[in-house]
Design a protein around this motif. Structure first.
Motif, mmCIF file in Angstrom:
data_model
loop_
_atom_site.group_PDB
_atom_site.id
_atom_site.type_symbol
_atom_site.label_atom_id
_atom_site.label_comp_id
_atom_site.label_asym_id
_atom_site.label_seq_id
_atom_site.Cartn_x
_atom_site.Cartn_y
_atom_site.Cartn_z
ATOM 1 N N ILE A 93 27.552 78.374 29.522
ATOM 2 C CA ILE A 93 28.141 77.208 30.178
ATOM 3 C C ILE A 93 28.495 76.182 29.109
ATOM 4 C CG2 ILE A 93 27.784 75.355 31.854
ATOM 5 C CD1 ILE A 93 27.934 78.238 33.011
ATOM 6 N N GLY A 94 29.768 75.855 29.022
ATOM 7 C CA GLY A 94 30.196 74.929 27.990
ATOM 8 C C GLY A 94 29.886 73.489 28.323
ATOM 9 N N MET A 95 30.073 73.123 29.606
ATOM 10 C CA MET A 95 29.905 71.726 29.997
ATOM 11 C C MET A 95 29.375 71.632 31.419
ATOM 12 S SD MET A 95 32.740 68.631 30.067
ATOM 13 C CE MET A 95 32.583 68.258 28.306
ATOM 14 N N GLN A 96 28.513 70.660 31.635
ATOM 15 C CA GLN A 96 28.055 70.319 32.973
ATOM 16 C C GLN A 96 28.588 68.945 33.353
ATOM 17 O OE1 GLN A 96 23.764 70.535 33.221
ATOM 18 N NE2 GLN A 96 23.791 72.731 33.618
ATOM 19 N N MET A 97 29.104 68.852 34.573
ATOM 20 C CA MET A 97 29.489 67.566 35.138
ATOM 21 C C MET A 97 28.265 67.043 35.886
ATOM 22 S SD MET A 97 32.489 67.626 33.959
ATOM 23 C CE MET A 97 32.951 66.015 34.576
ATOM 24 N N LEU A 98 27.592 66.078 35.295
ATOM 25 C CA LEU A 98 26.296 65.631 35.782
ATOM 26 C C LEU A 98 26.420 64.663 36.947
ATOM 27 C CD1 LEU A 98 24.535 64.968 32.358
ATOM 28 C CD2 LEU A 98 24.216 66.946 33.864
ATOM 29 N N SER A 99 25.538 64.841 37.941
ATOM 30 C CA SER A 99 25.476 63.901 39.055
ATOM 31 C C SER A 99 24.033 63.713 39.483
ATOM 32 C CB SER A 99 26.321 64.387 40.242
ATOM 33 O OG SER A 99 25.857 65.640 40.724
ATOM 34 N N ASN A 100 23.749 62.506 39.935
ATOM 35 C CA ASN A 100 22.429 62.170 40.469
ATOM 36 C C ASN A 100 22.628 61.008 41.426
ATOM 37 O OD1 ASN A 100 19.543 62.169 40.717
ATOM 38 N ND2 ASN A 100 19.483 60.370 39.400
ATOM 39 N N GLN A 101 22.051 61.107 42.615
ATOM 40 C CA GLN A 101 22.324 60.108 43.642
ATOM 41 C C GLN A 101 21.022 59.577 44.243
ATOM 42 O OE1 GLN A 101 25.747 61.258 46.190
ATOM 43 N NE2 GLN A 101 25.854 63.093 44.923
ATOM 44 N N PRO A 102 20.329 58.698 43.525
ATOM 45 C CA PRO A 102 19.094 58.114 44.057
ATOM 46 C C PRO A 102 19.345 57.358 45.357
ATOM 47 C CG PRO A 102 19.341 57.667 41.714
ATOM 48 C CD PRO A 102 20.639 58.218 42.182
ATOM 49 N N ALA A 103 18.283 57.168 46.115
ATOM 50 C CA ALA A 103 18.422 56.605 47.456
ATOM 51 C C ALA A 103 18.671 55.108 47.476
ATOM 52 C CB ALA A 103 17.183 56.938 48.287
ATOM 53 N N THR A 104 18.318 54.385 46.412
ATOM 54 C CA THR A 104 18.528 52.937 46.385
ATOM 55 C C THR A 104 19.640 52.585 45.405
ATOM 56 O OG1 THR A 104 16.967 52.426 44.598
ATOM 57 C CG2 THR A 104 16.054 52.635 46.841
ATOM 58 N N THR A 105 20.310 51.478 45.678
ATOM 59 C CA THR A 105 21.412 51.055 44.813
ATOM 60 C C THR A 105 20.921 50.720 43.411
ATOM 61 O OG1 THR A 105 22.696 50.231 46.683
ATOM 62 C CG2 THR A 105 23.232 49.337 44.511
ATOM 63 N N GLU A 106 19.787 50.063 43.309
ATOM 64 C CA GLU A 106 19.258 49.709 41.993
ATOM 65 C C GLU A 106 18.988 50.957 41.155
ATOM 66 O OE1 GLU A 106 15.505 47.279 39.945
ATOM 67 O OE2 GLU A 106 15.608 47.530 42.118
ATOM 68 N N ALA A 107 18.319 51.946 41.758
ATOM 69 C CA ALA A 107 18.028 53.188 41.036
ATOM 70 C C ALA A 107 19.311 53.928 40.694
ATOM 71 C CB ALA A 107 17.097 54.065 41.859
ATOM 72 N N LEU A 108 20.294 53.855 41.580
ATOM 73 C CA LEU A 108 21.569 54.529 41.333
ATOM 74 C C LEU A 108 22.268 53.935 40.115
ATOM 75 C CD1 LEU A 108 24.189 55.594 43.949
ATOM 76 C CD2 LEU A 108 24.886 54.050 42.107
ATOM 77 N N ARG A 109 22.277 52.633 39.990
ATOM 78 C CA ARG A 109 22.924 51.999 38.833
ATOM 79 C C ARG A 109 22.215 52.375 37.531
ATOM 80 N NH1 ARG A 109 26.358 47.662 39.268
ATOM 81 N NH2 ARG A 109 25.415 46.685 37.442
ATOM 82 N N VAL A 110 20.886 52.370 37.562
ATOM 83 C CA VAL A 110 20.120 52.772 36.376
ATOM 84 C C VAL A 110 20.434 54.221 36.015
ATOM 85 C CG1 VAL A 110 17.784 53.216 35.508
ATOM 86 C CG2 VAL A 110 18.270 51.095 36.760
ATOM 87 N N SER A 111 20.522 55.072 37.043
ATOM 88 C CA SER A 111 20.818 56.482 36.815
ATOM 89 C C SER A 111 22.213 56.664 36.229
ATOM 90 C CB SER A 111 20.694 57.253 38.134
ATOM 91 O OG SER A 111 21.061 58.594 37.964
ATOM 92 N N ASN A 112 23.197 55.938 36.750
ATOM 93 C CA ASN A 112 24.552 56.022 36.196
ATOM 94 C C ASN A 112 24.576 55.603 34.733
ATOM 95 O OD1 ASN A 112 25.835 57.001 38.483
ATOM 96 N ND2 ASN A 112 26.519 54.991 39.188
ATOM 97 N N ASP A 113 23.827 54.556 34.392
ATOM 98 C CA ASP A 113 23.766 54.105 32.999
ATOM 99 C C ASP A 113 23.184 55.196 32.100
ATOM 100 O OD1 ASP A 113 24.855 51.632 33.579
ATOM 101 O OD2 ASP A 113 22.910 50.640 33.801
ATOM 102 N N TYR A 114 22.125 55.845 32.582
ATOM 103 C CA TYR A 114 21.504 56.900 31.788
ATOM 104 C C TYR A 114 22.444 58.099 31.649
ATOM 105 C CZ TYR A 114 18.215 60.476 30.239
ATOM 106 O OH TYR A 114 17.597 61.477 29.544
ATOM 107 N N GLY A 115 23.132 58.446 32.737
ATOM 108 C CA GLY A 115 24.090 59.541 32.666
ATOM 109 C C GLY A 115 25.190 59.256 31.662
ATOM 110 N N ALA A 116 25.658 58.003 31.628
ATOM 111 C CA ALA A 116 26.681 57.618 30.651
ATOM 112 C C ALA A 116 26.158 57.764 29.228
ATOM 113 C CB ALA A 116 27.137 56.184 30.911
ATOM 114 N N ASP A 117 24.890 57.426 29.011
ATOM 115 C CA ASP A 117 24.286 57.589 27.690
ATOM 116 C C ASP A 117 24.231 59.065 27.290
ATOM 117 O OD1 ASP A 117 23.897 54.878 27.359
ATOM 118 O OD2 ASP A 117 21.821 54.897 28.049
#
Length: 325
Positions: free
Chosen positions: A55-79
Motif C-alpha cells: 500500500i503506497g498511501m493511506q487516506m487517513l480519517s478519524n471522526q471523534p464524537a465531540t467537536t473539540e476532539a475532532l479538531r484536535v484529531s484533524n490537527d494531528y492528522g495534518a501533522d
C-alpha cells in the motif's frame, strides 16, 4: 500483488494514554464489541503493515464524537501528513451535528492541508441529509471536493451484536437513500462521494435494483420528483470502497449499481474490528474476484488518483525519485 495502491479507508488515533485506551476498551465492551484488549494505533506499525501489503498511501480519517476532539484529531492528522507526505493523505473530519463548526473546519482545510473530507452518516443523531447541512454541501460542491462517508463508529450494539457487524450496512443505506430523495446529489453534482464498505457492507448496491423498480412509484413520498432513470444515474455516480467487502457477494452487487472505475480500495485499517489477517484475506479475495478482469482488479487500487490528485502526485513523485536514485 499490489503496487503503490491508495487506501481510501484507513483510520488513525491521536496519541492516547494507557488509561484512555482502557476506558475506550471498556466502553466498547459495554456496546457489545468484545475486543480482547485495549487498541493502540501507532504510525510505525501502520507504515510497516503498509509496506508488507504494497500500500503506497493511506487516506487517513478519524471522526471523534465531540467537536473539540475532532479538531484536535484533524490537527494531528495534518501533522502526520506533513511528516509523511508521500505515505498519508488527510480526510479532514467535519462535525456535521453542528453546521457552524462544520463550516469552520471547511475554512481550516487549507491550513490543514486536507486532501478531502470525512463525514459520519449519522453524527449524534443528525443525518447527512439534514436540511441544516445545505451550506456544507454547497461549499463542498463549489470546491469539487471528495467526501468519504462512514457510518457511526460509536453506535450502540443491537440485539447483543456490535454495530460494526450489521448496523453499518443499514445506517449507510438509509443515509444515502435519504440524500437521494432530499435532492442533494441533484443539487450538488460536483461533490464526489465515497461510500464506505461498498455502500454499507454491500447493502446499498443490493437494494439498488429495488430502489430503481419502486422508488419513483406514486405511493413513495418523492418531494423532488425523482424519476427511475435519475435514481439509477445518481446511484451510479457514487464511489464504493472495498473495506471488508472484497467478496463476490458485495462486488457483484456493486457492479450492478456502478462501474468498475468507481470502485476504490479500502482496508478499514487502524481500528480494532480489523486485523492484518482480515485485511489481507479481504485483499486476497478482491484480487481473485473473477467478475473483473485482472487489469480492472489492479485498477481498484489506483482509481482514487482521480479523486485525490494532489495526494497521488505526492505518492507518485516519491516513487519516481526512488526509481531514479
Amino acid at each position: 500483488m499490489t503496487d503503490a495502491w491508495i487506501d481510501v479507508h484507513a483510520h488513525y488515533t491521536p496519541p492516547t494514554t494507557p488509561e484512555q485506551r482502557e476506558a475506550a476498551w471498556r466502553s466498547m465492551r459495554a456496546a457489545c464489541f468484545l475486543a480482547p484488549e485495549p487498541y493502540h494505533w501507532t504510525v510505525e506499525q501502520t507504515l510497516e503493515q503498509m509496506d508488507r501489503s504494497g500500500i503506497g498511501m493511506q487516506m487517513l480519517s478519524n471522526q471523534p464524537a465531540t467537536t473539540e476532539a475532532l479538531r484536535v484529531s484533524n490537527d494531528y492528522g495534518a501533522d502526520l501528513v506533513r511528516c509523511h507526505p508521500d505515505r498519508f493523505g488527510l480526510l479532514a473530519a467535519l462535525p456535521t451535528d453542528d453546521i457552524a463548526a462544520t463550516m469552520a473546519e471547511l475554512d481550516r482545510a487549507a491550513e490543514l492541508g486536507a486532501d478531502g473530507f470525512a463525514v459520519t452518516c449519522r453524527r449524534n443523531g443528525v443525518y447527512l441529509s439534514d436540511p441544516s447541512l445545505e451550506p456544507m454541501w454547497a461549499e463542498i460542491d463549489r470546491r469539487g471536493a471528495t467526501v468519504f462517508a462512514h457510518p457511526d463508529a460509536y453506535a450502540d450494539g443491537v440485539q447483543g451484536r456490535p454495530a460494526p457487524l450489521l448496523e453499518v450496512g443499514f445506517e449507510t443505506t438509509r443515509t444515502i437513500v435519504d440524500l437521494l430523495y432530499a435532492g442533494v446529489f441533484r443539487t450538488y453534482p460536483n461533490v464526489k462521494l465515497i461510500v464506505a464498505h461498498c455502500g454499507g457492507g454491500g447493502a446499498l448496491p443490493a437494494m439498488s435494483g429495488r430502489l430503481g423498480l419502486l422508488g419513483a412509484q406514486a405511493w413513495v413520498p418523492n418531494p423532488n420528483g425523482l424519476s427511475t432513470d435519475e435514481i439509477r444515474v445518481q446511484l451510479q455516480r457514487l464511489y464504493l470502497d472495498t473495506a471488508a467487502t472484497g467478496f463476490p457477494s458485495s462486488l457483484t452487487a456493486a457492479l450492478t449499481m456502478t462501474t468498475p472505475d468507481h470502485l476504490v480500495y479500502g482496508s478499514d485499517s487502524g481500528v480494532p474490528c480489523s486485523t492484518e489477517e482480515t485485511i489481507e484475506a479481504n485483499r486476497k479475495s478482491l484480487l481473485e474476484f473473477d467478475g473483473l478482469t485482472p487489469r480492472q482488479r489492479q485498477d481498484i487500487g489506483r482509481n482514487a488518483t482521480a479523486l485525490f490528485p494532489s495526494a497521488a502526485a505526492r505518492l507518485d513523485g516519491a516513487q519516481s525519485a526512488e526509481v531514479t536514485a
